[in-house]
Design a protein around this motif. Structure first.
Motif, PDB file in Angstrom:
ATOM      1  N   GLY A   1      -0.876   8.873  11.480  1.00 28.57           N
ATOM      2  CA  GLY A   1      -1.232   9.838  10.442  1.00 28.57           C
ATOM      3  C   GLY A   1      -0.051  10.231   9.576  1.00 28.57           C
ATOM      4  N   SER A   2      -0.366  10.680   8.333  1.00 29.74           N
ATOM      5  CA  SER A   2       0.680  11.036   7.371  1.00 29.74           C
ATOM      6  C   SER A   2       0.821  12.537   7.180  1.00 29.74           C
ATOM      7  CB  SER A   2       0.359  10.404   6.007  1.00 29.74           C
ATOM      8  OG  SER A   2      -0.871  10.895   5.512  1.00 29.74           O
ATOM      9  N   GLN A   3      -0.011  13.333   7.821  1.00 25.16           N
ATOM     10  CA  GLN A   3       0.058  14.776   7.661  1.00 25.16           C
ATOM     11  C   GLN A   3       0.835  15.404   8.820  1.00 25.16           C
ATOM     12  OE1 GLN A   3      -3.687  16.630   6.694  1.00 25.16           O
ATOM     13  NE2 GLN A   3      -4.490  14.774   5.761  1.00 25.16           N
ATOM     14  N   PHE A   4       1.405  16.559   8.546  1.00 24.53           N
ATOM     15  CA  PHE A   4       2.196  17.216   9.575  1.00 24.53           C
ATOM     16  C   PHE A   4       1.946  18.722   9.555  1.00 24.53           C
ATOM     17  CE2 PHE A   4       4.734  17.121   5.750  1.00 24.53           C
ATOM     18  CZ  PHE A   4       5.277  18.386   5.683  1.00 24.53           C
ATOM     19  N   ILE A   5       2.307  19.368  10.628  1.00 26.98           N
ATOM     20  CA  ILE A   5       2.186  20.812  10.761  1.00 26.98           C
ATOM     21  C   ILE A   5       3.584  21.376  10.987  1.00 26.98           C
ATOM     22  CG2 ILE A   5       1.240  22.714  12.119  1.00 26.98           C
ATOM     23  CD1 ILE A   5      -1.070  20.901  12.896  1.00 26.98           C
ATOM     24  N   GLY A   6       3.959  22.341  10.163  1.00 24.32           N
ATOM     25  CA  GLY A   6       5.265  22.968  10.320  1.00 24.32           C
ATOM     26  C   GLY A   6       5.165  24.240  11.156  1.00 24.32           C
ATOM     27  N   ILE A   7       6.040  24.378  12.121  1.00 23.99           N
ATOM     28  CA  ILE A   7       6.041  25.560  12.988  1.00 23.99           C
ATOM     29  C   ILE A   7       7.429  26.200  12.920  1.00 23.99           C
ATOM     30  CG2 ILE A   7       5.789  26.420  15.341  1.00 23.99           C
ATOM     31  CD1 ILE A   7       3.955  24.063  15.905  1.00 23.99           C
ATOM     32  N   ARG A   8       7.448  27.481  12.643  1.00 24.94           N
ATOM     33  CA  ARG A   8       8.707  28.207  12.610  1.00 24.94           C
ATOM     34  C   ARG A   8       8.676  29.275  13.679  1.00 24.94           C
ATOM     35  NH1 ARG A   8      10.603  32.706   8.182  1.00 24.94           N
ATOM     36  NH2 ARG A   8      12.589  33.239   9.171  1.00 24.94           N
TER      37      ARG A   8
ATOM     38  N   LEU B   1       0.846  -1.198   0.000  1.00 27.00           N
ATOM     39  CA  LEU B   1       0.000   0.000   0.000  1.00 27.00           C
ATOM     40  C   LEU B   1       0.877   1.242   0.000  1.00 27.00           C
ATOM     41  CD1 LEU B   1      -2.613  -1.105   2.689  1.00 27.00           C
ATOM     42  CD2 LEU B   1      -3.049  -0.886   0.243  1.00 27.00           C
ATOM     43  N   LEU B   2       0.401   2.274  -0.691  1.00 28.09           N
ATOM     44  CA  LEU B   2       1.101   3.549  -0.722  1.00 28.09           C
ATOM     45  C   LEU B   2       0.244   4.605  -0.050  1.00 28.09           C
ATOM     46  CD1 LEU B   2       2.425   3.535  -4.400  1.00 28.09           C
ATOM     47  CD2 LEU B   2       3.771   3.165  -2.334  1.00 28.09           C
ATOM     48  N   GLY B   3       0.893   5.571   0.576  1.00 23.45           N
ATOM     49  CA  GLY B   3       0.180   6.653   1.241  1.00 23.45           C
ATOM     50  C   GLY B   3       0.962   7.940   1.154  1.00 23.45           C
ATOM     51  N   GLY B   4       0.352   9.005   1.626  1.00 22.51           N
ATOM     52  CA  GLY B   4       0.995  10.309   1.588  1.00 22.51           C
ATOM     53  C   GLY B   4       0.329  11.226   0.573  1.00 22.51           C
ATOM     54  N   LEU B   5       0.570  12.520   0.710  1.00 22.74           N
ATOM     55  CA  LEU B   5      -0.067  13.512  -0.146  1.00 22.74           C
ATOM     56  C   LEU B   5       0.286  13.346  -1.623  1.00 22.74           C
ATOM     57  CD1 LEU B   5      -1.957  15.926  -0.133  1.00 22.74           C
ATOM     58  CD2 LEU B   5       0.013  17.420   0.259  1.00 22.74           C
ATOM     59  N   PRO B   6       1.549  13.028  -1.996  1.00 23.15           N
ATOM     60  CA  PRO B   6       1.828  12.823  -3.425  1.00 23.15           C
ATOM     61  C   PRO B   6       0.996  11.695  -4.035  1.00 23.15           C
ATOM     62  CG  PRO B   6       3.870  13.113  -2.209  1.00 23.15           C
ATOM     63  CD  PRO B   6       2.788  12.989  -1.191  1.00 23.15           C
ATOM     64  N   PHE B   7       0.806  10.613  -3.263  1.00 23.61           N
ATOM     65  CA  PHE B   7       0.002   9.500  -3.770  1.00 23.61           C
ATOM     66  C   PHE B   7      -1.464   9.894  -3.878  1.00 23.61           C
ATOM     67  CE2 PHE B   7      -2.435   5.541  -2.932  1.00 23.61           C
ATOM     68  CZ  PHE B   7      -2.146   4.918  -4.136  1.00 23.61           C
TER      69      PHE B   7
END
Length: 461
Positions: free
Chosen positions: A442-449, A187-193
Motif C-alpha cells: 500500500g501507498s498510504q500511511f498513518i502518522g502518529i505523534r 506505472l506511477l502511484g501515490g496521492l500526488p498522482f
C-alpha cells in the motif's frame, strides 16, 4: 398592467438583459481553476486535519510518488540500467526533495568484528548466473528488498515531493520517463498522482461529458416536439443557466471540484423541465381549433403555467440548498451554484421564453394527416394513461414492491471514502494502486505523534 402584458411589452428589454447577464458570466469562465486536492475539501476545523498540519509544521510536509517498472522479471541488465538512469535524471528535477532507490541501499557485513557498509549495487551483473545470485542477495537484504516485489515482477523508485510543489510535476516526471524508453511498463502511484489524475478527469468530463449530455437533451427535445422552437428554447435556457453558474463560481473565487462537476448535469436534468412544459402548452394552443396569435399564445402559456412552474422551481431550489449542511465546502458550493442556476432557469422560463417566443410565428396544423395521426409522444402518453386508469391495483402493487426493495437496499449501502476506489480497475491509477497494494503493502500511511508531557525532575529521579 398584468405581468403577461408586461412580458410582451418589454420583450426586447427582457431578451437583451438575459443575454447581457449570460455574456458577462461567459467572460468570467476563463478564470476558473480546478481543485483536485481532496484534503482541501475538508474544513480546517476538523481535528484530524489540524493534527496533520501540526505534524507537517514539525517534521516538514512531504508526499510520496512511486515510480514502478513492471515486467515478468525486472532483475536484468536492461531494466536495472534504465532504473539507474531514471533515478539519476529524476534526482536533478527541481521540485523533488530526494529520490530513494535500490541504488542508494547499503550492504552490511561484519569482518573481524568490524561492521562495514558497502553499496549494494557496486556494479550490475552481465550474466544469468550472477542475476540468480543477485535475487538471493536482494531477498536477504532488508534495505533493498523493499524496492522489489517478492516475485521480482516490479521494481520501484520512491520520489519525495514537498507539499508545496504542485502536482503538475507529474508532467515533468513523465517527460523524463519518455526520454528513457524500455520494454518495461512504467506505472506511477501515490496521492500526488491520484490528484493529478482527478484534475485530468475533471477536465475531460467538462470537455466530453457535458457536450454529450447537451446533445442527448437536444435529441430528446427534437424527438418529442419535432419543431426547432421546441429544441432551441429549452436548450438556450439550460445553456444560459450553466454559463451563469460557472461565471458566478469564478466571481466568488471558488474552484471546480469533484462535487461541482455534477452541477451542469444537474442543471440539464432539472432546468430543462420548465421550458418543456411551456413549449408543450404552446404547441397545444398553436394547433388548437382557436387561431390565436403568437403574442396571445405567449400570454396564455404564462397565465396557465406560471403557478405550477414557480412552485416546482422553488421546492427544487429548497431541496438542493439542503447541501449547505454538508461538512465539505465543495458540496455546499455545489448546492448554492446549482440552486442559483435553477433559479435563473426558472426566471428565464417564465419571462425570457415567452418574450423570445413572441418574435416568431406559431406552427399550425397544415395537413389532414397530422390531424388524423397524433405525434408519437402523445400516443405513447395516451396509451400509458389508459393503462394506468384501467389497472390501478397493478400500479399500486408494483409501486409498493419497488418501494420495499428500495428500503431494503438502503441498509445494504456502504460508505467508501478511499479516493483510490474512485477510479476503474482498468485505468492507470487503478492498475498502479492494485499493484502497490498487492506487491508493496500500500501507498498510504498513518502518522502518529506521541507527546511527552512529563516535566523534568528538579532532583535525581
Amino acid at each position: 398592467m398584468k405581468m403577461q402584458d408586461k412580458i410582451i411589452k418589454y420583450r426586447s428589454l427582457i431578451v437583451i438583459t438575459a443575454m447581457v447577464i449570460t455574456l458577462l458570466s461567459l467572460l468570467l469562465i476563463p478564470r476558473l481553476q480546478i481543485n483536485s486536492n481532496v484534503d482541501d475539501y475538508v474544513p480546517d476545523t476538523i481535528k484530524n486535519k489540524v493534527y496533520l498540519k501540526e505534524l507537517d509544521s514539525i517534521f516538514g510536509g512531504s508526499e510520496m510518488i512511486l515510480l514502478m517498472l513492471h515486467s515478468e522479471d525486472v532483475v536484468n541488465a536492461a531494466t536495472l540500467k534504465r532504473l539507474e538512469s531514471l533515478a539519476a535524471d529524476l534526482g536533478e528535477l527541481e521540485g523533488l526533495d530526494r529520490i530513494i532507490s535500490p541504488f542508494n541501499a547499503q550492504e552490511i557485513s561484519i569482518d573481524d568484528g568490524f561492521m562495514s557498509m558497502t553499496p549494494f549495487f557496486e556494479e550490475i551483473p552481465d550474466n544469468q548466473a550472477d542475476f540468480v545470485s543477485l535475487k538471493k542477495r536482494i531477498a536477504a537484504n532488508s534495505m533493498t528488498n523493499r524496492f522489489f516485489s517478492d516475485d521480482f515482477s516490479l521494481v520501484s523508485l520512491v520520489l519525495i515531493k514537498n507539499t508545496k510543489t504542485p502536482d503538475k510535476i507529474i508532467d515533468d516526471i513523465k517527460g523524463i520517463v519518455a526520454n528513457h524508453p524500455g520494454s518495461e511498463e512504467v506505472l506511477l502511484g501515490g496521492l500526488p498522482f491520484i490528484r493529478y489524475s482527478i484534475e485530468g478527469n475533471i477536465l475531460t468530463d467538462l470537455i466530453v461529458l457535458l457536450p454529450i449530455a447537451m446533445f442527448l437533451m437536444v435529441f430528446m427535445l427534437y424527438f418529442s416536439f419535432r419543431e426547432w422552437k421546441g429544441v432551441f428554447m429549452p436548450f438556450m435556457i439550460v445553456l444560459m443557466s450553466i454559463i451563469l453558474s460557472f461565471g458566478l463560481m469564478s466571481f466568488l473565487g471558488w474552484k471546480i471540484s469533484l462535487f461541482s462537476i455534477l452541477m451542469p448535469i444537474m442543471i440539464i436534468a432539472i432546468a430543462n423541465d420548465y421550458g418543456i412544459h411551456l413549449i408543450a402548452h404552446y404547441q397545444e394552443l398553436a394547433r388548437g381549433e382557436e387561431k390565436l396569435s403568437m403574442k396571445q399564445i405567449c400570454k396564455q402559456i404564462y397565465i396557465d403555467l406560471k403557478k405550477p412552474i414557480f412552485i416546482t422551481g422553488i421546492t427544487t431550489i429548497g431541496g438542493i440548498l439542503g447541501l449547505l449542511s454538508h461538512t465539505m465546502m465543495p458540496a455546499a458550493e455545489l448546492g448554492v451554484l446549482t440552486a442559483i442556476g435553477i433559479g435563473f432557469a426558472l426566471l428565464l422560463s417564465l419571462w425570457f421564453l415567452p418574450a423570445m417566443l413572441s418574435f416568431f410565428k406559431p406552427k399550425r396544423r397544415d395537413t389532414q394527416t397530422e390531424q388524423k395521426k397524433a405525434p408519437i409522444v402523445d400516443r405513447l402518453l395516451g396509451n400509458m394513461g389508459n393503462w394506468v386508469t384501467l389497472h390501478p391495483k397493478k400500479i399500486i402493487t408494483i409501486s409498493m414492491i419497488v418501494a420495499v426493495i428500495g428500503v431494503i437496499g438502503v441498509f445494504l449501502l456502504k460508505v467508501d471514502t478511499n479516493v483510490e476506489s474512485y477510479f476503474s480497475a482498468k485505468s492507470e491509477v487503478g492498475r498502479s494502486t492494485k499493484l502497490i497494494n498487492e506487491k508493496f503493502g500500500g501507498s498510504q500511511f498513518i502518522g502518529i505523534r506521541k507527546r511527552n508531557n512529563k516535566r523534568p525532575c528538579s532532583r535525581p529521579c
